[in-house]
Design a protein around this motif. Structure first.
Motif, mmCIF file in Angstrom:
data_model
loop_
_atom_site.group_PDB
_atom_site.id
_atom_site.type_symbol
_atom_site.label_atom_id
_atom_site.label_comp_id
_atom_site.label_asym_id
_atom_site.label_seq_id
_atom_site.Cartn_x
_atom_site.Cartn_y
_atom_site.Cartn_z
ATOM 1 N N LEU A 142 -4.390 5.899 -11.532
ATOM 2 C CA LEU A 142 -4.419 7.283 -11.984
ATOM 3 C C LEU A 142 -3.007 7.802 -12.245
ATOM 4 O O LEU A 142 -2.748 8.459 -13.261
ATOM 5 C CB LEU A 142 -5.134 8.159 -10.954
ATOM 6 C CG LEU A 142 -5.293 9.627 -11.316
ATOM 7 C CD1 LEU A 142 -6.194 9.769 -12.541
ATOM 8 C CD2 LEU A 142 -5.869 10.392 -10.149
ATOM 9 N N PHE A 143 -2.077 7.512 -11.346
ATOM 10 C CA PHE A 143 -0.678 7.920 -11.514
ATOM 11 C C PHE A 143 -0.091 7.299 -12.781
ATOM 12 O O PHE A 143 0.571 7.972 -13.566
ATOM 13 C CB PHE A 143 0.137 7.513 -10.288
ATOM 14 C CG PHE A 143 1.589 7.828 -10.396
ATOM 15 C CD1 PHE A 143 2.051 9.127 -10.269
ATOM 16 C CD2 PHE A 143 2.520 6.817 -10.642
ATOM 17 C CE1 PHE A 143 3.390 9.419 -10.371
ATOM 18 C CE2 PHE A 143 3.852 7.097 -10.762
ATOM 19 C CZ PHE A 143 4.297 8.398 -10.620
ATOM 20 N N TRP A 144 -0.357 6.020 -13.005
ATOM 21 C CA TRP A 144 0.155 5.317 -14.184
ATOM 22 C C TRP A 144 -0.417 5.922 -15.469
ATOM 23 O O TRP A 144 0.303 6.125 -16.445
ATOM 24 C CB TRP A 144 -0.188 3.831 -14.078
ATOM 25 C CG TRP A 144 0.259 3.025 -15.256
ATOM 26 C CD1 TRP A 144 1.530 2.630 -15.554
ATOM 27 C CD2 TRP A 144 -0.565 2.542 -16.311
ATOM 28 N NE1 TRP A 144 1.542 1.920 -16.718
ATOM 29 C CE2 TRP A 144 0.261 1.850 -17.214
ATOM 30 C CE3 TRP A 144 -1.931 2.609 -16.567
ATOM 31 C CZ2 TRP A 144 -0.225 1.247 -18.360
ATOM 32 C CZ3 TRP A 144 -2.417 2.005 -17.713
ATOM 33 C CH2 TRP A 144 -1.565 1.333 -18.592
ATOM 34 N N LEU A 145 -1.714 6.231 -15.474
ATOM 35 C CA LEU A 145 -2.343 6.826 -16.655
ATOM 36 C C LEU A 145 -1.796 8.218 -16.947
ATOM 37 O O LEU A 145 -1.587 8.585 -18.111
ATOM 38 C CB LEU A 145 -3.863 6.881 -16.479
ATOM 39 C CG LEU A 145 -4.592 5.533 -16.557
ATOM 40 C CD1 LEU A 145 -6.070 5.717 -16.199
ATOM 41 C CD2 LEU A 145 -4.433 4.915 -17.922
ATOM 42 N N THR A 195 -7.648 -0.057 0.447
ATOM 43 C CA THR A 195 -6.977 -0.787 -0.632
ATOM 44 C C THR A 195 -7.509 -0.344 -1.987
ATOM 45 O O THR A 195 -6.736 -0.128 -2.926
ATOM 46 C CB THR A 195 -7.166 -2.310 -0.448
ATOM 47 O OG1 THR A 195 -6.681 -2.688 0.832
ATOM 48 C CG2 THR A 195 -6.443 -3.089 -1.529
ATOM 49 N N LEU A 196 -8.827 -0.184 -2.099
ATOM 50 C CA LEU A 196 -9.420 0.288 -3.354
ATOM 51 C C LEU A 196 -8.967 1.706 -3.692
ATOM 52 O O LEU A 196 -8.676 2.014 -4.851
ATOM 53 C CB LEU A 196 -10.944 0.228 -3.274
ATOM 54 C CG LEU A 196 -11.564 -1.170 -3.381
ATOM 55 C CD1 LEU A 196 -13.069 -1.096 -3.137
ATOM 56 C CD2 LEU A 196 -11.285 -1.761 -4.743
ATOM 57 N N ILE A 197 -8.892 2.573 -2.696
ATOM 58 C CA ILE A 197 -8.441 3.950 -2.921
ATOM 59 C C ILE A 197 -6.982 3.960 -3.371
ATOM 60 O O ILE A 197 -6.615 4.669 -4.313
ATOM 61 C CB ILE A 197 -8.652 4.806 -1.652
ATOM 62 C CG1 ILE A 197 -10.150 5.029 -1.418
ATOM 63 C CG2 ILE A 197 -7.925 6.140 -1.775
ATOM 64 C CD1 ILE A 197 -10.473 5.692 -0.097
#
Length: 166
Positions: A20-23, A11-13
């Motif tokens: 990361l994708f959003w950034l 879940t954390l990964i």
């Protein structure tokens, strides 16, 4: 206990990958300013133009030529909708950039009832954008020369009136 730990780790990964994708997507749509850009107001954010044209979809394409493509866009200001035509050009050369800045500087101050109004501009990476008011009846050349079958051809008297008005 091991299964709960594995599920928590996964879940954390997954959350880290989503962030990361959003950034990355946010950074892709971000703009950087150069010195000359601060001198010419009416700058649009790239993400606003991207949203206005639905991601520069082919269905929003009004026309294309040697200068680039023109898309129909709908900007959503706080009150209502604002239809615009967005010219997208590639700034492959410094000469293209000089012409782009000159067009912003000259057309940005010009107001006339027979000229389409330059609403603003945007520079994103190597792409240059000019934002004009949208003309729902098409371009003048379509009415003068019959380049668009949907636009009625003007009579010679009407053509002379347009020329006199300009």
């Amino acid at each position: 206990l091991a299964a709960v730990a594995c599920a928590g780790t996964l879940t954390l990964i997954a959350a880290a990958m989503a962030i990361l994708f959003w950034l990355r997507k946010r950074a892709k749509l971000a703009d950087t300013l150069e010195d000359w850009e601060l001198k010419h107001p009416h700058r649009f954010a790239y993400k606003d133009l991207y949203k206005a044209t639905k991601g520069f979809k082919a269905s929003e394409l009004l026309g294309a030529g040697g200068f680039g493509q023109v898309y129909k866009g709908v900007l959503r200001p706080r009150c209502g909708r604002d239809e615009v035509a967005i010219k997208r050009m590639s700034a492959g050369t410094t000469q293209g950039m000089k012409e782009f800045v000159a067009e912003i500087a000259s057309l940005g101050r010009m107001r006339h009832r027979n000229l389409v109004e330059l609403r603003g501009w945007c520079k994103h990476g190597q792409d240059l954008f000019l934002v004009y008011e949208f003309m729902p009846n098409g371009s003048v050349d379509a009415h003068l020369f019959g380049t668009d079958r949907r636009a009625p051809l003007l009579t010679w008297a009407q053509r002379f009136a347009v020329l006199g008005g300009v």
